[in-house]
Write a protein that holds these residues in place. Structure first.
Motif, PDB file in Angstrom:
ATOM      1  N   ASP A 198      -8.082 -10.164  -1.455  1.00  0.00           N
ATOM      2  CA  ASP A 198      -8.960 -10.429  -0.311  1.00  0.00           C
ATOM      3  C   ASP A 198      -8.432  -9.795   0.968  1.00  0.00           C
ATOM      4  O   ASP A 198      -9.220  -9.449   1.868  1.00  0.00           O
ATOM      5  CB  ASP A 198      -9.123 -11.938  -0.101  1.00  0.00           C
ATOM      6  N   HIS A 199      -7.116  -9.631   1.087  1.00  0.00           N
ATOM      7  CA  HIS A 199      -6.531  -9.059   2.300  1.00  0.00           C
ATOM      8  C   HIS A 199      -6.280  -7.555   2.176  1.00  0.00           C
ATOM      9  O   HIS A 199      -5.862  -6.929   3.154  1.00  0.00           O
ATOM     10  CB  HIS A 199      -5.206  -9.752   2.632  1.00  0.00           C
ATOM     11  N   ALA A 200      -6.520  -6.991   0.997  1.00  0.00           N
ATOM     12  CA  ALA A 200      -6.279  -5.561   0.788  1.00  0.00           C
ATOM     13  C   ALA A 200      -7.531  -4.750   1.136  1.00  0.00           C
ATOM     14  O   ALA A 200      -8.609  -5.305   1.351  1.00  0.00           O
ATOM     15  CB  ALA A 200      -5.855  -5.308  -0.663  1.00  0.00           C
ATOM     16  N   ILE A 201      -7.369  -3.431   1.181  1.00  0.00           N
ATOM     17  CA  ILE A 201      -8.432  -2.526   1.622  1.00  0.00           C
ATOM     18  C   ILE A 201      -8.776  -1.564   0.492  1.00  0.00           C
ATOM     19  O   ILE A 201      -7.893  -1.069  -0.210  1.00  0.00           O
ATOM     20  CB  ILE A 201      -7.974  -1.721   2.859  1.00  0.00           C
ATOM     21  N   ASP A 202     -10.064  -1.292   0.326  1.00  0.00           N
ATOM     22  CA  ASP A 202     -10.525  -0.364  -0.701  1.00  0.00           C
ATOM     23  C   ASP A 202      -9.770   0.969  -0.607  1.00  0.00           C
ATOM     24  O   ASP A 202      -9.571   1.502   0.482  1.00  0.00           O
ATOM     25  CB  ASP A 202     -12.025  -0.130  -0.532  1.00  0.00           C
TER      26      ASP A 202
ATOM     27  N   ASP B 183      -0.988  -3.922   2.605  1.00  0.00           N
ATOM     28  CA  ASP B 183      -0.051  -3.463   3.628  1.00  0.00           C
ATOM     29  C   ASP B 183       1.390  -3.783   3.258  1.00  0.00           C
ATOM     30  O   ASP B 183       2.305  -3.036   3.588  1.00  0.00           O
ATOM     31  CB  ASP B 183      -0.385  -4.103   4.981  1.00  0.00           C
ATOM     32  N   SER B 184       1.614  -4.902   2.584  1.00  0.00           N
ATOM     33  CA  SER B 184       2.968  -5.315   2.228  1.00  0.00           C
ATOM     34  C   SER B 184       3.301  -4.902   0.798  1.00  0.00           C
ATOM     35  O   SER B 184       2.425  -4.567   0.011  1.00  0.00           O
ATOM     36  CB  SER B 184       3.101  -6.840   2.365  1.00  0.00           C
ATOM     37  N   ALA B 185       4.595  -4.953   0.485  1.00  0.00           N
ATOM     38  CA  ALA B 185       5.030  -4.673  -0.882  1.00  0.00           C
ATOM     39  C   ALA B 185       4.485  -5.742  -1.822  1.00  0.00           C
ATOM     40  O   ALA B 185       4.259  -6.882  -1.417  1.00  0.00           O
ATOM     41  CB  ALA B 185       6.560  -4.646  -0.941  1.00  0.00           C
ATOM     42  N   VAL B 186       4.247  -5.370  -3.068  1.00  0.00           N
ATOM     43  CA  VAL B 186       3.740  -6.317  -4.059  1.00  0.00           C
ATOM     44  C   VAL B 186       4.693  -6.366  -5.247  1.00  0.00           C
ATOM     45  O   VAL B 186       5.403  -5.402  -5.529  1.00  0.00           O
ATOM     46  CB  VAL B 186       2.327  -5.936  -4.543  1.00  0.00           C
ATOM     47  N   GLN B 187       4.719  -7.502  -5.928  1.00  0.00           N
ATOM     48  CA  GLN B 187       5.503  -7.640  -7.145  1.00  0.00           C
ATOM     49  C   GLN B 187       4.617  -7.252  -8.332  1.00  0.00           C
ATOM     50  O   GLN B 187       3.441  -7.584  -8.367  1.00  0.00           O
ATOM     51  CB  GLN B 187       5.984  -9.081  -7.308  1.00  0.00           C
ATOM     52  N   PRO B 188       5.159  -6.540  -9.311  1.00  0.00           N
ATOM     53  CA  PRO B 188       4.352  -6.138 -10.469  1.00  0.00           C
ATOM     54  C   PRO B 188       3.764  -7.344 -11.195  1.00  0.00           C
ATOM     55  O   PRO B 188       4.429  -8.369 -11.372  1.00  0.00           O
ATOM     56  CB  PRO B 188       5.367  -5.394 -11.354  1.00  0.00           C
ATOM     57  N   LEU B 189       2.521  -7.198 -11.602  1.00  0.00           N
ATOM     58  CA  LEU B 189       1.822  -8.283 -12.285  1.00  0.00           C
ATOM     59  C   LEU B 189       0.643  -7.696 -13.054  1.00  0.00           C
ATOM     60  O   LEU B 189      -0.079  -6.859 -12.527  1.00  0.00           O
ATOM     61  CB  LEU B 189       1.316  -9.313 -11.261  1.00  0.00           C
TER      62      LEU B 189
ATOM     63  N   ILE C 118      -4.140  -3.576  -7.452  1.00  0.00           N
ATOM     64  CA  ILE C 118      -3.630  -3.577  -6.075  1.00  0.00           C
ATOM     65  C   ILE C 118      -2.355  -2.739  -6.047  1.00  0.00           C
ATOM     66  O   ILE C 118      -1.468  -2.918  -6.889  1.00  0.00           O
ATOM     67  CB  ILE C 118      -3.321  -5.003  -5.592  1.00  0.00           C
ATOM     68  N   ILE C 119      -2.270  -1.828  -5.089  1.00  0.00           N
ATOM     69  CA  ILE C 119      -1.066  -1.011  -4.923  1.00  0.00           C
ATOM     70  C   ILE C 119      -0.583  -1.150  -3.480  1.00  0.00           C
ATOM     71  O   ILE C 119      -1.367  -1.437  -2.577  1.00  0.00           O
ATOM     72  CB  ILE C 119      -1.334   0.475  -5.249  1.00  0.00           C
ATOM     73  N   PRO C 120       0.709  -0.923  -3.214  1.00  0.00           N
ATOM     74  CA  PRO C 120       1.222  -1.003  -1.842  1.00  0.00           C
ATOM     75  C   PRO C 120       0.924   0.271  -1.065  1.00  0.00           C
ATOM     76  O   PRO C 120       0.796   1.354  -1.657  1.00  0.00           O
ATOM     77  CB  PRO C 120       2.734  -1.181  -2.053  1.00  0.00           C
ATOM     78  N   ARG C 121       0.814   0.151   0.235  1.00  0.00           N
ATOM     79  CA  ARG C 121       0.531   1.319   1.067  1.00  0.00           C
ATOM     80  C   ARG C 121       1.616   2.392   0.906  1.00  0.00           C
ATOM     81  O   ARG C 121       1.334   3.591   1.018  1.00  0.00           O
ATOM     82  CB  ARG C 121       0.432   0.887   2.537  1.00  0.00           C
TER      83      ARG C 121
END
Length: 299
Positions: A226-230, A178-184, A149-152
């Protein structure tokens, strides 16, 4: 929304009554009322709300749910460092290890390249050397499961998009949040790497083997996924003017016959285009397709 609920909604739009068991129809109408697609008049009769209003309500509802979920995820994430700081007192010495920034990529790769599944959230571009990349591509070709998962925000970097797309097509499936993500990074759902300091750059990471901590992190990843986009759908939808028009009609016109006539094509051709668009969106029915198309700015 189920296919039957959509059939009931379309029947009400046409001023008719849906076919099916009376109890099933009543349950479907109750659900449609809850979604804001149907209202009950004074005589308790069901009246369909127009698609342009109903779909907008669905999009707003979906976005509010997604934003609330992401807020809960962020709040949970912020408590993690505080919990980890107590690890000595809780006997975490054997299951939590601090990894310095200089050796972090090597430690992650040494585990990930031999793993069967890797889940990752990245807040910035991540690249590996040619030798590691070659091995990674070979492992992806063998069918190991990687998801990222990466941020927009990262899509503004053309080189990062090109590199991510290469991995995506090789088997490391990428989605955009759409939102920022924390590295994981989670390896085989048993080892997790998280920042030692929230939002801290070059602060190293905590390598966690505690199942009671790793399992909620897996759940966190799946909820954001689940809320992210391909990635490729988001970067290059590549819709033609005709396809955009069909999506608009899908969201605003109840009858396929009317929509096909407005498009100047046969009903069969129109429905074939609709089926193709549903497949590209990953939608199970037409109402969901309209919601997803609006969310992604396609219409």
């Amino acid at each position: 929304m189920t296919e039957f609920e959509e059939e009931v909604y379309r029947a009400l739009l046409r001023g008719g009554v849906a076919e099916g068991a009376p109890e099933g129809v009543r349950v479907a109408i109750a659900r449609l009322v809850e979604l804001g697609l149907v209202r009950l008049d004074g005589g308790e009769g069901a009246v369909a709300v127009g698609p342009e209003v109903g779909i907008t309500r669905l999009v707003r509802r979906r976005m509010l749910e997604a934003n609330a979920e992401l807020r809960r995820v962020c709040e949970a994430w912020e408590t993690l460092p505080a919990l980890m700081s107590e690890r000595r007192g809780w006997g975490f010495g054997d299951v939590v290890e601090r990894v310095e920034e200089a050796e972090l990529d090597e430690r992650i790769c040494s585990l990930a390249l031999d793993a069967g599944e890797v889940l990752a959230m990245r807040d910035q571009e991540w690249r590996v050397g040619a030798e590691v990349l070659s091995r990674l591509l070979r492992r992806l070709g063998e069918g190991v499961r990687w998801r990222t998962i990466i941020p927009r925000e990262l899509l503004k970097d053309a080189e990062a998009v090109e590199y991510g797309t290469r991995l995506h097509r090789a088997g490391d499936r990428h989605r955009v949040a759409d939102s920022a993500v924390q590295p994981l990074v989670i390896v085989d759902r048993s080892v997790a790497f998280v920042p030692a300091v929230v939002n801290g750059r070059r602060s190293g990471a905590l390598m966690i083997r505690q199942s009671g901590v790793v399992a909620p992190l897996v759940d966190l990843f799946e909820r954001v996924w689940d809320h992210a986009i391909d990635l490729e759908l988001d970067v290059s939808a590549g819709l033609s003017a005709r396809e955009r028009r069909i999506l608009f009609l899908l969201a605003t016109v109840a009858k396929d016959e009317i929509a096909a006539r407005e498009m100047g094509m046969s009903l069969r051709s129109y429905r074939r285009h609709v089926a193709d668009l549903l497949a590209r969106l990953g939608a199970v029915n037409r109402i969901q397709a309209a919601v997803l198309a609006k969310q992604r700015g396609w219409i």
